[in-house]
Design a protein around this motif. Structure first.
Motif, short mmCIF file in Angstrom:
data_model
loop_
_atom_site.label_atom_id
_atom_site.label_comp_id
_atom_site.label_asym_id
_atom_site.label_seq_id
_atom_site.Cartn_x
_atom_site.Cartn_y
_atom_site.Cartn_z
N VAL A 1 3.52 -3.61 -8.71
CA VAL A 1 4.80 -3.00 -9.05
C VAL A 1 5.50 -2.69 -7.74
CG1 VAL A 1 5.96 -1.12 -10.26
CG2 VAL A 1 3.76 -1.95 -11.10
N LYS A 2 6.56 -3.43 -7.45
CA LYS A 2 7.24 -3.35 -6.14
C LYS A 2 6.21 -3.61 -5.06
CE LYS A 2 11.24 -0.54 -7.32
NZ LYS A 2 11.98 0.66 -7.03
N ASP A 3 5.95 -2.62 -4.20
CA ASP A 3 5.03 -2.83 -3.08
C ASP A 3 3.67 -2.16 -3.30
OD1 ASP A 3 5.95 -0.25 -2.94
OD2 ASP A 3 6.28 -0.26 -0.78
N ARG A 4 3.36 -1.79 -4.53
CA ARG A 4 2.08 -1.13 -4.77
C ARG A 4 1.31 -1.81 -5.89
NH1 ARG A 4 2.60 3.63 -8.63
NH2 ARG A 4 4.46 3.09 -9.82
N VAL A 5 0.00 -1.67 -5.83
CA VAL A 5 -0.88 -2.22 -6.86
C VAL A 5 -1.39 -1.05 -7.70
CG1 VAL A 5 -3.07 -3.40 -7.27
CG2 VAL A 5 -1.52 -4.21 -5.48
N LYS B 1 9.72 -3.69 -12.63
CA LYS B 1 9.04 -4.79 -13.28
C LYS B 1 7.67 -4.98 -12.62
CE LYS B 1 10.09 -9.49 -14.76
NZ LYS B 1 11.03 -10.59 -14.65
N ALA B 2 6.68 -5.37 -13.41
CA ALA B 2 5.33 -5.56 -12.88
C ALA B 2 4.90 -7.01 -13.07
CB ALA B 2 4.36 -4.64 -13.61
N ARG B 3 3.99 -7.46 -12.20
CA ARG B 3 3.40 -8.78 -12.37
C ARG B 3 1.88 -8.64 -12.24
NH1 ARG B 3 0.95 -11.19 -8.15
NH2 ARG B 3 1.57 -10.61 -6.06
N MET B 4 1.19 -9.50 -12.97
CA MET B 4 -0.27 -9.51 -12.91
C MET B 4 -0.72 -10.08 -11.56
SD MET B 4 -1.41 -8.50 -15.96
CE MET B 4 -2.88 -9.28 -16.50
N LEU B 5 -1.78 -9.51 -11.00
CA LEU B 5 -2.35 -10.06 -9.78
C LEU B 5 -3.12 -11.34 -10.12
CD1 LEU B 5 -3.88 -6.93 -7.96
CD2 LEU B 5 -1.59 -7.89 -7.75
N VAL C 1 -6.99 -9.64 -7.23
CA VAL C 1 -7.77 -8.67 -8.01
C VAL C 1 -9.02 -8.27 -7.24
CG1 VAL C 1 -9.17 -8.35 -10.10
CG2 VAL C 1 -6.90 -9.37 -10.27
N VAL C 2 -9.78 -9.27 -6.78
CA VAL C 2 -11.01 -8.99 -6.04
C VAL C 2 -10.72 -8.24 -4.75
CG1 VAL C 2 -12.98 -10.04 -4.84
CG2 VAL C 2 -12.23 -10.96 -7.05
N SER C 3 -9.68 -8.65 -4.03
CA SER C 3 -9.32 -8.02 -2.77
C SER C 3 -8.95 -6.54 -2.95
CB SER C 3 -8.16 -8.78 -2.13
OG SER C 3 -7.70 -8.12 -0.99
N TRP C 4 -8.16 -6.25 -3.99
CA TRP C 4 -7.69 -4.87 -4.20
C TRP C 4 -8.73 -3.97 -4.86
CZ3 TRP C 4 -3.73 -2.32 -2.18
CH2 TRP C 4 -2.71 -3.06 -1.58
N THR C 5 -9.43 -4.51 -5.88
CA THR C 5 -10.34 -3.65 -6.64
C THR C 5 -11.79 -3.74 -6.16
OG1 THR C 5 -10.92 -5.32 -8.33
CG2 THR C 5 -8.93 -3.97 -8.71
N GLY C 6 -12.16 -4.88 -5.58
CA GLY C 6 -13.55 -5.10 -5.23
C GLY C 6 -14.37 -5.61 -6.40
N LEU D 1 -6.45 3.22 -5.84
CA LEU D 1 -5.33 2.71 -6.63
C LEU D 1 -4.95 3.73 -7.68
CD1 LEU D 1 -6.58 -0.95 -7.23
CD2 LEU D 1 -4.90 -0.18 -5.54
N THR D 2 -3.67 3.78 -8.01
CA THR D 2 -3.21 4.63 -9.10
C THR D 2 -3.67 3.99 -10.41
OG1 THR D 2 -1.28 5.31 -7.83
CG2 THR D 2 -1.19 5.64 -10.22
N VAL D 3 -4.23 4.83 -11.28
CA VAL D 3 -4.73 4.35 -12.57
C VAL D 3 -3.88 4.97 -13.68
CG1 VAL D 3 -6.71 4.29 -14.15
CG2 VAL D 3 -7.07 4.14 -11.66
#
Length: 155
Positions: free
Chosen positions: A51-55, A78-82, A87-92, A107-109
């Motif tokens: 979402v913009k510059d954040r995941v 607006k949001a887009r799916m990673l 996904v792996v890079s951001w969440t592990g 990450l914000t949940v």
């Protein structure tokens, strides 16, 4: 590594929560629902969005679909799916094992209110064959999640 980070998360914050590991894959909502013998809605799927510059992560009931209008209103853009690599890079966590626990990056949940239809939900636990059984309110508390209404009602 991902399953281990989730183990560590629960060891530190909720040692009473057991990680369920199965032989078969639970990487999709339908596979997970069959394996755990629950309805698809009870599987808590975690979506990774930019979402913009954040995941951010949005956890919804398994049979719910995102409503783009509600999502934009709740998250402010607006949001887009990673993609899988992101996904792996951001969440592990690997795709199919993504959950709001033991994350690689803070990450914000967000938890969709649709999860409140169940007393207990089953999100993945960092691997495609793992899950936990947890009350939605407790999951939100453990992950500092904010409750939002971003899904279309299940049919």
């Amino acid at each position: 590594m991902s399953l281990e980070s989730v183990r560590q998360f629960f060891a530190e914050r909720a040692p009473e929560i057991a990680i369920i590991e199965l032989e078969e894959s639970t990487a999709t909502v339908d596979l997970a629902a069959r394996a755990h013998q629950v309805e698809p809605g009870q599987i808590a799927k975690t979506l990774s969005l930019k979402v913009k510059d954040r995941v951010v992560l949005v956890v919804t009931r398994g049979d719910a679909r995102l409503d783009n209008r509600k999502l934009k209103q709740a998250l402010g853009a607006k949001a887009r799916m990673l993609n899988g690599e992101e996904v792996v890079s951001w969440t592990g966590h690997p795709v199919g094992g993504v959950c709001p626990f033991g994350l690689e990056n803070p990450l914000t949940v967000y938890c969709d209110i649709s999860l409140r239809d169940y007393q207990e939900v089953l999100p993945a636990a960092g691997a495609i064959h793992s899950a936990v059984r947890i009350a939605p309110e407790y999951m939100a508390t453990l992950t500092d999640a904010e409750w939002v209404d971003v899904c279309q009602p299940p049919e």
